[in-house]
Design an enzyme around this catalytic site. Structure first.
Site, PDB file in Angstrom:
ATOM      1  N   CYS A  17      -3.507  -3.221   4.247  1.00 36.36           N
ATOM      2  CA  CYS A  17      -2.594  -4.261   4.769  1.00 36.36           C
ATOM      3  C   CYS A  17      -2.967  -5.679   4.345  1.00 36.36           C
ATOM      4  O   CYS A  17      -2.259  -6.626   4.703  1.00 36.36           O
ATOM      5  CB  CYS A  17      -2.541  -4.187   6.289  1.00 36.36           C
ATOM      6  SG  CYS A  17      -2.006  -2.589   6.886  1.00 36.36           S
ATOM      7  N   GLU A  53       0.840  -1.193   0.000  1.00 36.05           N
ATOM      8  CA  GLU A  53       0.000   0.000   0.000  1.00 36.05           C
ATOM      9  C   GLU A  53       0.879   1.248   0.000  1.00 36.05           C
ATOM     10  O   GLU A  53       0.399   2.365   0.172  1.00 36.05           O
ATOM     11  CB  GLU A  53      -0.963   0.019   1.189  1.00 36.05           C
ATOM     12  CG  GLU A  53      -0.293  -0.036   2.543  1.00 36.05           C
ATOM     13  CD  GLU A  53      -1.287   0.050   3.680  1.00 36.05           C
ATOM     14  OE1 GLU A  53      -2.017   1.050   3.746  1.00 36.05           O
ATOM     15  OE2 GLU A  53      -1.349  -0.887   4.490  1.00 36.05           O
ATOM     16  N   HIS A 107      -3.048 -10.068  11.739  1.00 23.25           N
ATOM     17  CA  HIS A 107      -2.407  -8.843  11.260  1.00 23.25           C
ATOM     18  C   HIS A 107      -2.020  -8.024  12.492  1.00 23.25           C
ATOM     19  O   HIS A 107      -2.831  -7.827  13.399  1.00 23.25           O
ATOM     20  CB  HIS A 107      -3.382  -8.067  10.370  1.00 23.25           C
ATOM     21  CG  HIS A 107      -2.946  -6.665  10.103  1.00 23.25           C
ATOM     22  ND1 HIS A 107      -1.691  -6.359   9.640  1.00 23.25           N
ATOM     23  CD2 HIS A 107      -3.581  -5.469  10.246  1.00 23.25           C
ATOM     24  CE1 HIS A 107      -1.581  -5.049   9.508  1.00 23.25           C
ATOM     25  NE2 HIS A 107      -2.711  -4.488   9.872  1.00 23.25           N
TER      26      HIS A 107
HETATM   27  C1  LIG Z   1      -3.446   2.400  17.581  1.00 27.43           C
HETATM   28  C2  LIG Z   1      -3.679   3.798  18.066  1.00 27.43           C
HETATM   29  C3  LIG Z   1      -5.131   4.169  17.816  1.00 27.43           C
HETATM   30  C4  LIG Z   1      -3.360   3.902  19.551  1.00 27.43           C
HETATM   31  O1  LIG Z   1      -3.569   5.221  19.935  1.00 27.43           O
HETATM   32  P1  LIG Z   1      -3.280   5.695  21.419  1.00 27.43           P
HETATM   33  O2  LIG Z   1      -3.731   7.080  21.564  1.00 27.43           O
HETATM   34  O3  LIG Z   1      -1.861   5.401  21.740  1.00 27.43           O
HETATM   35  O4  LIG Z   1      -4.240   4.682  22.193  1.00 27.43           O
HETATM   36  P2  LIG Z   1      -4.726   4.573  23.677  1.00 27.43           P
HETATM   37  O5  LIG Z   1      -4.720   5.903  24.355  1.00 27.43           O
HETATM   38  O6  LIG Z   1      -5.994   3.842  23.570  1.00 27.43           O
HETATM   39  O7  LIG Z   1      -3.652   3.678  24.387  1.00 27.43           O
HETATM   40  C5  LIG Z   1      -3.360   2.390  23.938  1.00 27.43           C
HETATM   41  C6  LIG Z   1      -3.264   1.463  25.144  1.00 27.43           C
HETATM   42  O8  LIG Z   1      -2.221   1.933  26.004  1.00 27.43           O
HETATM   43  C7  LIG Z   1      -2.670   1.918  27.348  1.00 27.43           C
HETATM   44  N1  LIG Z   1      -1.864   2.909  28.062  1.00 27.43           N
HETATM   45  C8  LIG Z   1      -1.966   4.241  28.055  1.00 27.43           C
HETATM   46  N2  LIG Z   1      -1.002   4.792  28.828  1.00 27.43           N
HETATM   47  C9  LIG Z   1      -0.286   3.778  29.345  1.00 27.43           C
HETATM   48  C10 LIG Z   1       0.861   3.686  30.209  1.00 27.43           C
HETATM   49  N3  LIG Z   1       1.456   4.774  30.667  1.00 27.43           N
HETATM   50  N4  LIG Z   1       1.341   2.464  30.518  1.00 27.43           N
HETATM   51  C11 LIG Z   1       0.760   1.335  30.050  1.00 27.43           C
HETATM   52  N5  LIG Z   1      -0.337   1.372  29.231  1.00 27.43           N
HETATM   53  C12 LIG Z   1      -0.839   2.563  28.878  1.00 27.43           C
HETATM   54  C13 LIG Z   1      -4.139   2.254  27.212  1.00 27.43           C
HETATM   55  O9  LIG Z   1      -4.856   1.911  28.374  1.00 27.43           O
HETATM   56  C14 LIG Z   1      -4.507   1.408  26.001  1.00 27.43           C
HETATM   57  O10 LIG Z   1      -4.634   0.059  26.390  1.00 27.43           O
HETATM   58  P3  LIG Z   1      -6.079  -0.679  26.466  1.00 27.43           P
HETATM   59  O11 LIG Z   1      -6.612  -0.717  25.079  1.00 27.43           O
HETATM   60  O12 LIG Z   1      -5.795  -2.000  27.026  1.00 27.43           O
HETATM   61  O13 LIG Z   1      -6.914   0.198  27.357  1.00 27.43           O
HETATM   62  C15 LIG Z   1      -2.743   4.774  17.294  1.00 27.43           C
HETATM   63  O14 LIG Z   1      -1.415   4.419  17.521  1.00 27.43           O
HETATM   64  C16 LIG Z   1      -2.989   4.809  15.810  1.00 27.43           C
HETATM   65  O15 LIG Z   1      -3.835   5.557  15.333  1.00 27.43           O
HETATM   66  N6  LIG Z   1      -2.220   4.004  15.016  1.00 27.43           N
HETATM   67  C17 LIG Z   1      -2.368   3.931  13.573  1.00 27.43           C
HETATM   68  C18 LIG Z   1      -3.594   3.157  13.128  1.00 27.43           C
HETATM   69  C19 LIG Z   1      -3.586   1.702  13.500  1.00 27.43           C
HETATM   70  O16 LIG Z   1      -2.551   1.105  13.716  1.00 27.43           O
HETATM   71  N7  LIG Z   1      -4.798   1.098  13.534  1.00 27.43           N
HETATM   72  C20 LIG Z   1      -4.926  -0.310  13.895  1.00 27.43           C
HETATM   73  C21 LIG Z   1      -5.977  -1.024  13.106  1.00 27.43           C
HETATM   74  S1  LIG Z   1      -5.478  -1.268  11.452  1.00 27.43           S
END
Ligand SMILES: CC(C)(COP(=O)(O)OP(=O)(O)OC[C@H]1O[C@@H](n2cnc3c(N)ncnc32)[C@H](O)[C@@H]1OP(=O)(O)O)[C@@H](O)C(=O)NCCC(=O)NCCS
Length: 464
Positions: free
Chosen positions: A130, A93, A263
């Protein structure tokens, strides 16, 4: 009788440069991503998301060079003659051209490198976020099953460089790498089960990259929901097929699948996917229900998110996850998201992590997902002589930094940001001079009546 067709061997290539997400990167990003709290950001990235390092492509590398490297690795390791391949399909992609199939560039690199001519090789590119490489694998396997191949091997390559804007939640889920799968009859590694591949597709806006943009537009949290819903639907369709074909359902189906590879845009995603799939299987199994009830997991009435959250804390889940999923996630933790290759890196991770155990005859499930959105679930049986196809695979060893006996080199924040700013058409000087690898040597600049090649990509093998 069904002919066994599937994956004979795997080649993996990960660029040597990487960013350590627990170092200066975290210090620099804490203000934007965690209110200035560096420890909190490191905890979120390493525990909450599950990554520690992300691979970064150098200036001479792109999705085509990564693909060619992975292809060379699988060809060399298998000892096959490249002239025995008649189909080379690349799933990506993050292609480098809006028209030309990236597979044709890869084919050219291989022809020049091996000094062979491969004029009758089909070389399509498959694009669907993906999941593109899984569609490519399905096509390669199907044409072999139909008897349309003229040579014994096909090559399916997943290659991507994932990129999100700096200082966003996507940034720490970037990565780069390629996985090449050698497809054959009587495969040593994984014979894909005929008639057991399910597919679902929905027109979704969770993640896309409009023409002209170098970074994806992503609705991160929504993309997780769409992934889970599609995976659930694809798994349900797979389960129906298994029931009809093999008579296995419910607890028997769970027992019949020894390993689940999903994935992996980031390792925690595989945990969410496991909770969705295991949860659905266990809700239909009286014994599992009793165990979960004893652990106070709410089996009915609770919102699904609460059920899945409680489920992931249960002993039943933790043990199942550790045994059937976790071995597939260790490479992703060190590499990050390689989009179309993530599922196949998970397979490589599983095979390396279980080295020393006998997986022959075991069933591995592959759960593929691509935003936009589509999911496929398929499975395969590990071959009796699969260890011979694994001897060359040393991804974990290679992923150690140079100072620890591996091949990786850490990037400073400024070099990483410089590489991040490069576009496909403005590459600049490499940080690590290429050696023993395919490289983008130059972009065409001629525009005359005799020759036009503006923007054409010239690749070569750099020895050393
Ligand atoms: C994946 C994505 C949405 C995560 O975003 P984010 O803002 O980091 O997400 P969250 O705030 O929900 O945190 C992720 C996890 O970390 C945990 N977390 C937050 N702070 C933490 C800390 N200090 N220590 C440990 N864990 C922590 C949260 O509780 C969450 O876990 P949970 O789902 O078990 O509750 C982001 O990285 C993204 O947009 N990525 C690109 C798109 C992608 O990969 N999509 C996936 C589907 S294809």
């Amino acid at each position: 009788m069904d002919r066994a067709i599937g994956i004979d061997s795997i080649g993996v290539y990960v660029p040597r440069l990487y960013v350590d997400l627990t170092g200066p990167w975290a210090t620099a990003r804490a203000a934007a991503l965690s209110g200035g709290d560096v420890e909190k950001l490191v905890g979120k990235v390493t525990d909450g998301v599950g990554v520690r390092r992300m691979a970064v492509a150098d200036a001479h590398q792109d999705c085509a060079t990564l693909a060619a490297m992975a292809a060379k690795r699988v060809i060399d390791a298998s000892g096959i003659d490249p002239r025995d391949i008649d189909y080379l399909a690349v799933g990506t992609e993050t292609t480098v051209d809006q028209s030309k199939s990236i597979a044709a560039y890869v084919l050219g690199m291989l022809e020049r490198h091996y000094g062979v001519s491969l004029p009758e090789v089909g070389a399509p590119q498959f694009q669907f976020a993906c999941i593109g490489a899984t569609y490519a694998l399905e096509a390669a396997v199907s044409r072999m099953r139909a008897g349309d191949n003229t040579k014994p091997y096909s090559l399916v390559i997943a290659s991507d460089i994932s990129k999100y804007p700096l200082a966003t939640a996507g940034e720490y889920t970037q990565g780069a790498g390629a996985v090449a799968l050698l497809v054959s009859e009587r495969p040593r590694l994984l014979a894909l089960e005929r008639g057991l591949c399910s597919t679902v597709t929905r027109d979704e806006r969770d993640f896309f990259r409009p023409n002209g943009q170098t970074s994806a537009v992503v609705d991160g949290k929504y993309s997780i929901d769409v992934y889970l819903d599609c995976m659930e639907a694809a798994f349900a369709a797979y389960a129906k097929r298994v029931e009809a074909k093999l008579g296995l359902g419910g607890a028997d189906l769970y027992d019949a699948i020894d390993y689940f590879c999903f994935h992996v845009p980031f390792p925690r995603m595989a945990e969410y996917a496991s909770a969705r799939v295991f949860g659905q299987l266990w809700l239909g199994d009286p014994q599992a229900r009793a165990r979960l009830a004893a652990e106070e997991v709410p089996l009915s009435g609770a919102p699904r998110k609460d059920f899945e959250r409680a489920l992931t804390r249960s002993r039943l889940f933790r043990e199942a996850f550790a045994a059937k999923v976790a071995p597939s996630l260790t490479i992703a933790r060190e590499v990050g998201n390689v989009y179309s290759g993530s599922l196949y890196l998970a397979l490589a991770s599983l095979l390396e992590e279980t080295r020393g155990q006998s997986l022959a005859g075991r069933r591995i499930l592959l759960g593929s997902y691509g935003s936009g959105a589509s999911a496929k679930v398929l499975s395969g049986i590990v071959g009796e002589k699969y260890t011979a196809a694994l001897e060359h695979l040393r991804v974990h060893d290679e992923l150690r930094p140079e100072a620890e006996g591996g091949v990786r080199v850490p990037l400073s924040l400024s070099d990483y940001e410089r590489l991040h700013a490069l576009s496909d058409r403005e590459r600049g000087a490499p940080l690590l001079p290429p050696r023993g690898e395919f490289a983008l040597e130059r972009l065409g600049t001629s525009s005359s009546a005799e020759r036009t090649d503006v923007g054409y990509r010239y690749y070569g093998w750099i020895g050393g």
